[in-house]
Design a protein around this motif. Sequence first.
Motif, mmCIF file in Angstrom:
data_model
loop_
_atom_site.group_PDB
_atom_site.id
_atom_site.type_symbol
_atom_site.label_atom_id
_atom_site.label_comp_id
_atom_site.label_asym_id
_atom_site.label_seq_id
_atom_site.Cartn_x
_atom_site.Cartn_y
_atom_site.Cartn_z
ATOM 1 N N ALA A 1 -12.749 18.240 27.306
ATOM 2 C CA ALA A 1 -12.621 18.168 25.845
ATOM 3 C C ALA A 1 -13.347 16.944 25.325
ATOM 4 C CB ALA A 1 -11.153 18.127 25.438
ATOM 5 N N ASP A 2 -13.711 17.008 24.066
ATOM 6 C CA ASP A 2 -14.373 15.885 23.399
ATOM 7 C C ASP A 2 -13.325 14.796 23.143
ATOM 8 O OD1 ASP A 2 -15.803 14.140 21.910
ATOM 9 O OD2 ASP A 2 -16.357 15.554 20.318
ATOM 10 N N ALA A 3 -13.566 13.585 23.641
ATOM 11 C CA ALA A 3 -12.641 12.462 23.448
ATOM 12 C C ALA A 3 -13.171 11.445 22.460
ATOM 13 C CB ALA A 3 -12.357 11.787 24.789
ATOM 14 N N ASP A 4 -14.301 11.734 21.811
ATOM 15 C CA ASP A 4 -14.861 10.771 20.847
ATOM 16 C C ASP A 4 -13.883 10.486 19.710
ATOM 17 O OD1 ASP A 4 -17.180 9.968 21.959
ATOM 18 O OD2 ASP A 4 -18.443 11.476 20.992
ATOM 19 N N ASP A 5 -13.271 11.528 19.146
ATOM 20 C CA ASP A 5 -12.338 11.334 18.034
ATOM 21 C C ASP A 5 -11.140 10.503 18.474
ATOM 22 O OD1 ASP A 5 -13.985 12.755 16.388
ATOM 23 O OD2 ASP A 5 -12.879 14.648 16.584
ATOM 24 N N THR A 6 -10.670 10.821 19.701
ATOM 25 C CA THR A 6 -9.533 10.052 20.209
ATOM 26 C C THR A 6 -9.900 8.599 20.390
ATOM 27 O OG1 THR A 6 -8.725 12.025 21.344
ATOM 28 C CG2 THR A 6 -7.853 9.888 22.068
ATOM 29 N N ARG A 7 -11.104 8.397 20.993
ATOM 30 C CA ARG A 7 -11.553 7.021 21.200
ATOM 31 C C ARG A 7 -11.756 6.298 19.870
ATOM 32 N NH1 ARG A 7 -11.813 4.069 26.049
ATOM 33 N NH2 ARG A 7 -11.478 5.594 27.699
ATOM 34 N N ARG A 8 -12.345 7.006 18.914
ATOM 35 C CA ARG A 8 -12.538 6.378 17.604
ATOM 36 C C ARG A 8 -11.187 6.059 16.961
ATOM 37 N NH1 ARG A 8 -17.107 9.847 17.173
ATOM 38 N NH2 ARG A 8 -15.793 11.520 16.347
ATOM 39 N N ALA A 9 -10.240 7.012 17.078
ATOM 40 C CA ALA A 9 -8.909 6.764 16.506
ATOM 41 C C ALA A 9 -8.244 5.567 17.193
ATOM 42 C CB ALA A 9 -8.035 8.007 16.641
ATOM 43 N N GLU A 10 -8.401 5.518 18.547
ATOM 44 C CA GLU A 10 -7.836 4.389 19.270
ATOM 45 C C GLU A 10 -8.506 3.085 18.849
ATOM 46 O OE1 GLU A 10 -8.319 5.349 23.330
ATOM 47 O OE2 GLU A 10 -6.601 6.733 23.412
ATOM 48 N N ALA A 11 -9.823 3.127 18.683
ATOM 49 C CA ALA A 11 -10.542 1.925 18.259
ATOM 50 C C ALA A 11 -10.110 1.493 16.866
ATOM 51 C CB ALA A 11 -12.053 2.171 18.301
ATOM 52 N N ILE A 12 -9.966 2.504 15.988
ATOM 53 C CA ILE A 12 -9.522 2.188 14.616
ATOM 54 C C ILE A 12 -8.116 1.610 14.646
ATOM 55 C CG2 ILE A 12 -8.898 3.207 12.397
ATOM 56 C CD1 ILE A 12 -11.207 5.204 12.814
ATOM 57 N N GLU A 13 -7.248 2.247 15.450
ATOM 58 C CA GLU A 13 -5.868 1.757 15.555
ATOM 59 C C GLU A 13 -5.841 0.351 16.136
ATOM 60 O OE1 GLU A 13 -1.649 2.906 17.778
ATOM 61 O OE2 GLU A 13 -3.444 4.161 18.015
ATOM 62 N N ARG A 14 -6.671 0.144 17.201
ATOM 63 C CA ARG A 14 -6.712 -1.180 17.823
ATOM 64 C C ARG A 14 -7.236 -2.234 16.844
ATOM 65 N NH1 ARG A 14 -9.029 0.410 21.876
ATOM 66 N NH2 ARG A 14 -11.210 0.045 21.284
ATOM 67 N N GLU A 15 -8.293 -1.838 16.115
ATOM 68 C CA GLU A 15 -8.845 -2.770 15.133
ATOM 69 C C GLU A 15 -7.829 -3.065 14.029
ATOM 70 O OE1 GLU A 15 -12.658 -3.127 12.056
ATOM 71 O OE2 GLU A 15 -12.455 -1.394 13.398
ATOM 72 N N ALA A 16 -7.130 -2.017 13.581
ATOM 73 C CA ALA A 16 -6.107 -2.210 12.541
ATOM 74 C C ALA A 16 -4.982 -3.090 13.062
ATOM 75 C CB ALA A 16 -5.567 -0.866 12.077
ATOM 76 N N ARG A 17 -4.589 -2.843 14.331
ATOM 77 C CA ARG A 17 -3.525 -3.658 14.910
ATOM 78 C C ARG A 17 -3.963 -5.110 15.033
ATOM 79 N NH1 ARG A 17 -2.612 -0.584 18.756
ATOM 80 N NH2 ARG A 17 -3.942 -1.539 20.341
ATOM 81 N N GLU A 18 -5.223 -5.305 15.473
ATOM 82 C CA GLU A 18 -5.727 -6.679 15.584
ATOM 83 C C GLU A 18 -5.800 -7.353 14.218
ATOM 84 O OE1 GLU A 18 -9.442 -6.204 17.528
ATOM 85 O OE2 GLU A 18 -8.572 -5.945 19.541
ATOM 86 N N ARG A 19 -6.246 -6.559 13.212
ATOM 87 C CA ARG A 19 -6.294 -7.139 11.863
ATOM 88 C C ARG A 19 -4.887 -7.473 11.371
ATOM 89 N NH1 ARG A 19 -10.106 -3.020 10.552
ATOM 90 N NH2 ARG A 19 -8.455 -1.921 9.433
ATOM 91 N N ALA A 20 -3.937 -6.566 11.660
ATOM 92 C CA ALA A 20 -2.557 -6.820 11.234
ATOM 93 C C ALA A 20 -1.993 -8.051 11.941
ATOM 94 C CB ALA A 20 -1.687 -5.598 11.521
ATOM 95 N N GLU A 21 -2.252 -8.127 13.273
ATOM 96 C CA GLU A 21 -1.760 -9.293 14.006
ATOM 97 C C GLU A 21 -2.407 -10.566 13.491
ATOM 98 O OE1 GLU A 21 -2.658 -8.339 18.013
ATOM 99 O OE2 GLU A 21 -0.951 -6.965 18.277
ATOM 100 N N HIS A 22 -3.701 -10.473 13.177
ATOM 101 C CA HIS A 22 -4.397 -11.637 12.626
ATOM 102 C C HIS A 22 -3.823 -12.014 11.265
ATOM 103 C CE1 HIS A 22 -7.576 -14.499 11.929
ATOM 104 N NE2 HIS A 22 -7.974 -13.860 10.835
ATOM 105 N N ALA A 23 -3.551 -10.973 10.455
ATOM 106 C CA ALA A 23 -2.984 -11.234 9.121
ATOM 107 C C ALA A 23 -1.601 -11.857 9.247
ATOM 108 C CB ALA A 23 -2.920 -9.944 8.310
ATOM 109 N N VAL A 24 -0.793 -11.323 10.192
ATOM 110 C CA VAL A 24 0.549 -11.876 10.388
ATOM 111 C C VAL A 24 0.450 -13.326 10.840
ATOM 112 C CG1 VAL A 24 2.612 -11.754 11.827
ATOM 113 C CG2 VAL A 24 1.666 -9.675 10.832
#
Length: 840
Positions: free
Chosen positions: A233-256
């Motif tokens: 199966a194509d995992a690009d969307d999953t990887r992109r979602a994970e990257a977006i989630e990771r980036e959002a989490r890092e931004r949130a942790e940075h903001a906190v």
Amino acid sequence: MSEHERDPFRGRRVAAAVAAVALVTLVAVIDVVATGLVLLAWVLLGPFLAAALLPPRTTAWIGAYAIVAAAVLGWVDDIAGTSRHLVGVTIVAVISLGAVWLSARRWQRDLELAETLPEAEEGRRLALALEAGGMGTWSWDYSAGRIDYDDGMAALYGRLPGGLPSTLLGWMDLLEPEDGGFERFGRAIDTDDRFRLEHRARWPDGSVHWLHSVGEVWRDAGGRVMGAMGVTADADDTRRAEAIEREARERAEHAVEMLSRIHELTDDALSRLPLDELLDALPDRLARLLGCDMVRVLLLDDEGDCLHVAASYGFLGDYQVVPIPVGRGFEGRIAAANAPIVVDDLSELDIVSPALRAEVRSAAGVPLRTDTLIGVIDVGNRSPRQFQPDEVRLLQLAGERVARAIEGSRIFELERTARERSDYLARVQHALTRSMELSELMAEVTRAAVPRLGDWCSLLVLDPAEGPVVEVAHTDREREAWAREMRKRYPFDPAARSGPAAVIRTGLSLFFPDVDEGVIAAATEHEELRDILRAMRMRSLMTVPLRAGLDTLGALTLVRSAPGPAYTAADLRLVEDLAGRIAAAAQNALLFQQQRSIAETLQRSLLPPGLPTIPGVGVAVRYRPASGGQVGGDFYDVVTVRDGCWGVLVGDVSGKGVTAAALTGVARHTVRAGARHNLAPAEVLSWVHDAMADHAAQSNGQFCTAVYGVLDGTGERPGSFRFRFSLGGHPRPIHVPCGAKPALVGRPGTLLGALSQPRVHESELLLQPGDQLILYTDGATDVAGPTYLDDDHLLELVEQHLGSTAEGTVTAVEDALVQRHMGAPRRDDIALLVLYIGNG
């Protein structure tokens, strides 16, 4: 599984069986009813219908039923045993057997179709699911060394159908080597039948895509690998979602983290600090937050034209602090632009601040804003540094929080100041209304002023009778004593060109928010005084006049010492308002003192200028006027009646003022006249009653109480005295026998001047050496509130404060009464007279 369990149309089969049986039965019935017709062959319709719709077993039963029906019909049609009958039954039997065979073939075909239908349906569903999910399937034949793919697999690798390699090694070559797909595939084959692979594939156009494969290994009975199959199966969307989630989490942790650091910078505790303490704490925290060498907080002045350094951190030199005009220099440009500014090299800028010019190489600054601009924060480094956007954003967030903290501290400071001022005004107002004594008033006002309004407070009032009166207070009692000493050494000079003298002359306030050398030089011509003023470390000063109407009664001076905050125009307005209240109270106190002085002069004229000496008896008197400054009605007297006899008098005329004073004179002189006529005590009080009654119309019904007695030393026992006395509505005297407890003596009588005929009685008391007799007016006991004295408590107080002489006793008892009644409103005078026998 039974036929019925395998038959998905069981209900329909039952209906068909019933119809077949009914059809055979119907043919038989028609044959029986219709005479002459021979229809036994038509019973074949039932087996034919069963063969088309029913399973073999049911068809066999219906066929048997048709054979029986055909045989029976031969008897009904009278052809039983004939060749026709036998042929018909035989045909029905053969056809029934054929129907059973046909039903068996058809039923077997239907069962096979029913068994394959779910598999075909499942296959179609799987194909649709793979297509909908963008997935592909593959299979690997180990013995042939070949991999087969479907079209979905080709699409996942960016190729046309049939464009993928057919060998395992060829397929693995399409994967990114660093993902370890080949090794993990090999380990999966060796260790497990199921495996998962997360890998990247490079498309013909050079792009790289993430794929996810799930597979299963086939093995024979001996455990040898036969092959494998799987789904990718194509995992690009999953990887992109994970990257977006990771980036959002890092931004949130940075903001906190940033918010936590910002909150640490300006937490709630800081926002409740006074502004000067807040500004002391902020720069160091900002420097640690941003990792910079220097920090400054600059605030706009009241006009909004210039920035002033309010707090700083990290500067090594002692630089002149200069105001920075908005629009000029680094800080002024930030304020004018109302936006952050970053400068990598400050040497290229026109710098106004000497500190920045000398020590800072790279700087960043942001405006401080609430609803409006209130200042600027700038940070700097001694070495070159490029402040990054996230650092500038952090500085902006810090600026927003710092601005709110400063505004909160300002509001808190205003609230605290208003509360302190309100408390102070309430305390001063209480002092102004509680005391009519000028000295008490001045002491209360100055004590209340420090430290609420200043470190120093000086109050000067011009007393017409005593001259300038000065009261000083300081937060440090030693400095306060020193200031009093300086006042004695340098008394008030009404001709002084500055200070309170100038304020009193002009009626205008002197206000110095910042006390510098020029202010000190102008204050006095004495160099020693100038040194004293310098030693006081004055930060800010104001002197305001005490104006009462058109008169200036004095001046109030307040001083704040360095490093305290400077006085503001609002402080000046508050103190000027306060000075007006103090002036009104001081004027009332001066008038009260004047009135009291007149009253005391008049009161002294109503009392005897001196008392006769009584051999063998100590005599002491006290007179304490009540609050209010009016002439009281209490009086006392000792008069010589004849040799060896003396008249002793203590009385009290009701009311106060001139009328009471006049009646006091009437009463005292009436007693003196009666005593010289050698009248008995009761007769003397009757004369007083008549005199008071004669003046009743003019005195508005005022009355008098009195105790009068004759002290006779001509008795038989040497050193002893007889005391014959009468009471006219007066408190009973206290007799203190030598070595015994005090006791009240005498028989009460009625008020003098109140009734048409007084009732007075005469009592006699033997006074021996060491005895004391205390006569007093009711002002000693009749005090409102908890300090009121009843008879028992009065006797207890006297017992505890006896002296060894008449003077000692009268002093101790007077002090005890004053101490007990302190703070209670005293509306009546106190007169005390003490006789001490044997003290002479």
